[in-house]
Design an enzyme around this catalytic site. Structure first.
Site, PDB file in Angstrom:
ATOM      1  N   ASP A  10      26.997  14.068 -10.268  1.00  0.00           N
ATOM      2  CA  ASP A  10      25.557  13.837 -10.127  1.00  0.00           C
ATOM      3  C   ASP A  10      25.085  13.760  -8.671  1.00  0.00           C
ATOM      4  OD1 ASP A  10      24.659  13.438 -13.049  1.00  0.00           O
ATOM      5  OD2 ASP A  10      26.495  12.255 -12.879  1.00  0.00           O
ATOM      6  N   HIS A  12      22.929  16.095  -7.407  1.00  0.00           N
ATOM      7  CA  HIS A  12      21.495  16.441  -7.496  1.00  0.00           C
ATOM      8  C   HIS A  12      20.926  16.952  -6.175  1.00  0.00           C
ATOM      9  CE1 HIS A  12      20.532  15.076 -11.613  1.00  0.00           C
ATOM     10  NE2 HIS A  12      21.595  14.314 -11.444  1.00  0.00           N
ATOM     11  N   ASP A  49      25.908  18.499 -12.389  1.00  0.00           N
ATOM     12  CA  ASP A  49      24.709  18.173 -11.614  1.00  0.00           C
ATOM     13  C   ASP A  49      24.983  18.176 -10.111  1.00  0.00           C
ATOM     14  OD1 ASP A  49      23.215  18.032 -13.901  1.00  0.00           O
ATOM     15  OD2 ASP A  49      22.881  15.864 -13.848  1.00  0.00           O
ATOM     16  N   HIS A  85      21.394  19.544 -15.278  1.00  0.00           N
ATOM     17  CA  HIS A  85      20.357  19.997 -14.354  1.00  0.00           C
ATOM     18  C   HIS A  85      20.611  21.375 -13.769  1.00  0.00           C
ATOM     19  CE1 HIS A  85      18.809  15.930 -14.473  1.00  0.00           C
ATOM     20  NE2 HIS A  85      17.700  16.435 -13.973  1.00  0.00           N
ATOM     21  N   HIS A 163      30.389  16.420 -18.726  1.00  0.00           N
ATOM     22  CA  HIS A 163      29.090  15.952 -18.246  1.00  0.00           C
ATOM     23  C   HIS A 163      28.262  15.469 -19.436  1.00  0.00           C
ATOM     24  CE1 HIS A 163      25.814  15.824 -15.255  1.00  0.00           C
ATOM     25  NE2 HIS A 163      25.037  16.140 -16.265  1.00  0.00           N
ATOM     26  N   HIS A 196      26.973  12.715 -15.597  1.00  0.00           N
ATOM     27  CA  HIS A 196      25.752  12.604 -16.401  1.00  0.00           C
ATOM     28  C   HIS A 196      25.227  11.170 -16.478  1.00  0.00           C
ATOM     29  CE1 HIS A 196      22.598  13.736 -19.087  1.00  0.00           C
ATOM     30  NE2 HIS A 196      23.024  12.943 -20.044  1.00  0.00           N
ATOM     31  N   HIS A 198      24.240   7.991 -14.933  1.00  0.00           N
ATOM     32  CA  HIS A 198      23.973   7.566 -13.559  1.00  0.00           C
ATOM     33  C   HIS A 198      24.270   6.085 -13.372  1.00  0.00           C
ATOM     34  CE1 HIS A 198      21.419  11.133 -11.938  1.00  0.00           C
ATOM     35  NE2 HIS A 198      22.362  11.543 -12.753  1.00  0.00           N
TER      36      HIS A 198
HETATM   37 MN    MN Z   1      22.662  13.755 -13.407  1.00  0.00          MN
END
Ligand code: MN
Length: 416
Positions: A10, A12, A49, A85, A163, A196, A198
């Site tokens: 994650d 991002h 992500d 994402h 994920h 996934h 958080h």
């Molecule tokens: Mn995420």
């Protein structure tokens, strides 16, 4: 010999509209990879992500690619699964480009009947994975996934990369979203590298035939909620060492800047009062916001005026003058009195809905005769039309869906 790797999830990259936050996120990723290189790890796992969207800002992609390339050149391999994402059902994702260029290696899971087993040649580690699909469609994959070949493979340390949330281990804030039951995961892996969710978690499921399950949480943050959590505890990644059945995990914090979280209840105040109090607050803070990310949540129902009438840019400037690096305002739960509906009663859902709309519509001041007469009905019909979801099964395109909604709305409003 022990296998040593990093487990990141994650990231991002490309998230945030604020340029400074975007840059800090990229900086966290670069720092993480240079730490991995300096520690001479065998490989890096990214559990989904990596990017915030399938086709992110190319400058961010370029910078991230340079960092990954340097890591690769130093001899570390990078393994990855798509996250929810950076996966795209229709377009080629930037991850596909990076995989084609040899910067990273995707663990394929397109064919549930034959999930790929990737061998990390220098260490002999075996990796299998499950990529995320759009909106929880990975559930279908897990239901059908044939793990038996991977489960039988006894020639090296096994790592499973995924994920998804696990049903049995969902944190409170994800309690209403879908997860995957643990029983659908392959058994017998030494390490389960999750993404996934958080929120950091380490779970031991060796007793039930699985192994160590780890979620590192976001490397930096992807939104307001993440940053708020980051004001309470550090974000980062894991360095994992596996020797035989022994697993050693070490969480590595990535500390770039501090986060200060402020809350302000605006209930019962007027818009101008709120603006004044916030300015006062900003001028009263001392060095505690210097160089930090300042989160400001303003919530509650205003007695008078609208949220849009509050001069938030003056508040932002005041915090900047105090040395705040970023001022991140959250006014999602700040409402005007006019918008609130009084308590309504009715025999059923439909009746309550009708009365609530009639009431709100009567209180709404407008010169438009059509809306004055038909406001309640129009609002009800619009709500019904807007609550129709996009048909994902039939692969309805977002653009087509939007056009359809706009056309329906125009018809309801009598302007087509
Ligand atoms: Mn995420």
């Amino acid at each position: 010999m022990a296998i040593r790797f990093a487990h990141i999830a994650d990231v991002h990259l490309g998230a945030f509209r604020d340029a400074t936050l975007r840059e800090l996120n990229l900086e966290a990723f670069k720092r993480c990879l240079s730490e991995c290189t300096a520690a001479k790890l065998d490989f890096v796992i990214i559990a989904g992500d990596l990017f915030h969207v399938a086709l992110p800002d190319m400058r961010v992609v370029d910078e991230a690619t340079k960092a990954m390339r340097a890591c690769r050149d130093a001899g570390l391999r990078i393994y990855l699964v798509y996250g929810s994402h950076d996966y795209s059902p229709t377009a080629t994702s930037v991850i596909d480009v990076l995989a084609s260029a040899g910067v990273l290696r995707k663990i394929h899971s397109d064919d549930a009947a034959h999930p790929e087993i990737v061998v990390d040649a220098p260490t002999g580690a075996r990796l299998a994975g499950a990529c995320a699909r759009a909106r929880g469609l990975e559930n279908g994959f897990f239901e059908k996934a044939a793990w038996s070949e991977f489960e039988r493979d006894a020639s090296g340390t096994k790592i499973f990369v995924f994920h998804s949330a696990i049903d049995e281990h969902k944190p409170e804030f994800l309690s209403r979203s879908e997860g995957i039951p643990l029983a659908q995961f392959p058994r017998g892996c030494t390490y389960y590298a999750g993404g996934h969710v958080h929120e950091r978690a380490e779970i031991d499921e060796t007793q039930r035939g699985f192994g160590r399950i780890v979620f590192p949480g976001p490397l930096f943050s992807a939104d307001y909620r993440d940053l708020e959590a980051a004001s309470r505890h550090d974000c980062g990644y894991y360095v994992v060492e596996i020797e035989g059945k022994q697993v050693k995990t070490e969480f590595k914090s990535i500390k770039l800047v501090g986060v200060v979280s402020l809350e302000f209840n605006a209930a019962g105040k007027s818009a101008s009062e709120v603006g004044a109090v916030l300015l006062e607050k900003a001028s009263a803070v001392g060095t505690e916001v210097e160089g930090k990310i300042v989160l400001a949540k303003v919530f509650g129902e205003l007695r008078e005026g609208k949220p849009g009438e509050i001069d938030f840019s003056a508040v932002r400037e005041a915090f900047a003058a105090r040395g705040a690096k970023v001022f991140y305002l959250n006014r999602g739960q700040l409402t005007a009195r006019e918008a609130a509906v009084q308590r309504v009663e009715g025999a059923n859902k439909r009746e309550i809905e009708e009365r609530a709309f009639a009431q709100a519509s009567a209180a709404f001041e407008t010169k438009n005769a059509f809306l004055r007469a038909e406001g309640g009905r129009v609002a009800r019909e619009l709500l019904r039309s807007f609550s129709k979801a996009r048909d994902e099964e039939a692969k309805e395109k977002k653009g087509d869906y939007e056009t359809k909604l706009v056309r329906e709305a125009a018809k309801i409003l009598g302007i087509d």
